[in-house]
Scaffold this motif. Structure first.
Motif, mmCIF file in Angstrom:
data_model
loop_
_atom_site.group_PDB
_atom_site.id
_atom_site.type_symbol
_atom_site.label_atom_id
_atom_site.label_comp_id
_atom_site.label_asym_id
_atom_site.label_seq_id
_atom_site.Cartn_x
_atom_site.Cartn_y
_atom_site.Cartn_z
ATOM 1 N N MET A 79 -76.350 -46.273 -50.989
ATOM 2 C CA MET A 79 -77.656 -46.440 -50.521
ATOM 3 C C MET A 79 -78.261 -47.436 -50.694
ATOM 4 O O MET A 79 -79.242 -48.150 -49.879
ATOM 5 C CB MET A 79 -78.199 -45.065 -50.224
ATOM 6 C CG MET A 79 -77.671 -44.084 -49.458
ATOM 7 S SD MET A 79 -77.453 -44.401 -47.767
ATOM 8 C CE MET A 79 -76.324 -43.114 -47.172
ATOM 9 N N HIS A 80 -78.226 -47.788 -52.061
ATOM 10 C CA HIS A 80 -78.915 -48.911 -52.607
ATOM 11 C C HIS A 80 -78.242 -50.514 -52.316
ATOM 12 O O HIS A 80 -78.562 -51.324 -52.655
ATOM 13 C CB HIS A 80 -79.051 -48.898 -54.202
ATOM 14 C CG HIS A 80 -80.132 -47.829 -54.479
ATOM 15 N ND1 HIS A 80 -79.793 -47.155 -55.582
ATOM 16 C CD2 HIS A 80 -81.133 -47.574 -54.014
ATOM 17 C CE1 HIS A 80 -80.920 -46.438 -55.729
ATOM 18 N NE2 HIS A 80 -81.732 -46.678 -54.788
ATOM 19 N N GLY A 81 -77.135 -50.444 -51.598
ATOM 20 C CA GLY A 81 -76.459 -51.594 -51.036
ATOM 21 C C GLY A 81 -75.515 -52.117 -52.120
ATOM 22 O O GLY A 81 -75.102 -53.463 -52.048
ATOM 23 N N LYS A 82 -75.002 -51.283 -53.110
ATOM 24 C CA LYS A 82 -74.312 -52.038 -54.154
ATOM 25 C C LYS A 82 -72.578 -51.964 -53.948
ATOM 26 O O LYS A 82 -72.028 -52.565 -54.538
ATOM 27 C CB LYS A 82 -74.498 -51.049 -55.479
ATOM 28 C CG LYS A 82 -75.827 -51.456 -56.085
ATOM 29 C CD LYS A 82 -76.064 -50.525 -57.350
ATOM 30 C CE LYS A 82 -77.368 -50.813 -57.966
ATOM 31 N NZ LYS A 82 -77.852 -50.002 -59.145
ATOM 32 N N LEU A 83 -72.513 -51.136 -52.928
ATOM 33 C CA LEU A 83 -70.975 -51.002 -52.468
ATOM 34 C C LEU A 83 -70.389 -51.512 -51.207
ATOM 35 O O LEU A 83 -69.327 -51.754 -50.692
ATOM 36 C CB LEU A 83 -70.653 -49.542 -52.705
ATOM 37 C CG LEU A 83 -70.851 -48.814 -53.908
ATOM 38 C CD1 LEU A 83 -70.307 -47.397 -54.157
ATOM 39 C CD2 LEU A 83 -69.958 -49.624 -55.003
ATOM 40 N N LEU A 84 -71.522 -51.645 -50.369
ATOM 41 C CA LEU A 84 -71.063 -52.293 -48.997
ATOM 42 C C LEU A 84 -72.196 -53.264 -48.507
ATOM 43 O O LEU A 84 -73.340 -53.108 -49.007
ATOM 44 C CB LEU A 84 -71.418 -50.844 -48.114
ATOM 45 C CG LEU A 84 -70.640 -49.668 -48.094
ATOM 46 C CD1 LEU A 84 -71.109 -48.744 -47.134
ATOM 47 C CD2 LEU A 84 -69.081 -50.132 -48.091
#
Length: 77
Positions: A16-21
């Motif tokens: 959700m913090h945009g670290k993986l996608l």
């Protein structure tokens, strides 16, 4: 996959913090089909205090684990 609730919480917050996608993939992950409460491998539910929450569960004989995270990753339970 075998993990515990703390591992799942850390994973969902990173998502959700945009670290993986990338942003388009994260937006697609959050889109729920009209016929289901399951979106691309992640469950979606409504929460009174956090709006839409995303998560997954697991279990076996005699136990179940549920982990949910808010859409912005600020809340996890």
């Amino acid at each position: 996959m075998i993990s515990d609730a703390a591992d799942e919480a850390a994973f969902l917050q990173a998502v959700m913090h945009g670290k993986l996608l990338d942003p388009p993939s994260l937006a697609a992950l959050k889109r729920t089909p009209s016929f289901s409460s399951y979106a691309l491998g992640i469950g979606v539910d409504d929460s009174v205090c956090a709006g839409a929450v995303y998560g997954h569960n697991g279990g076996g004989d005699g136990f179940e684990t549920n982990v949910f995270v808010s859409g912005d990753g600020s809340r996890v339970a």
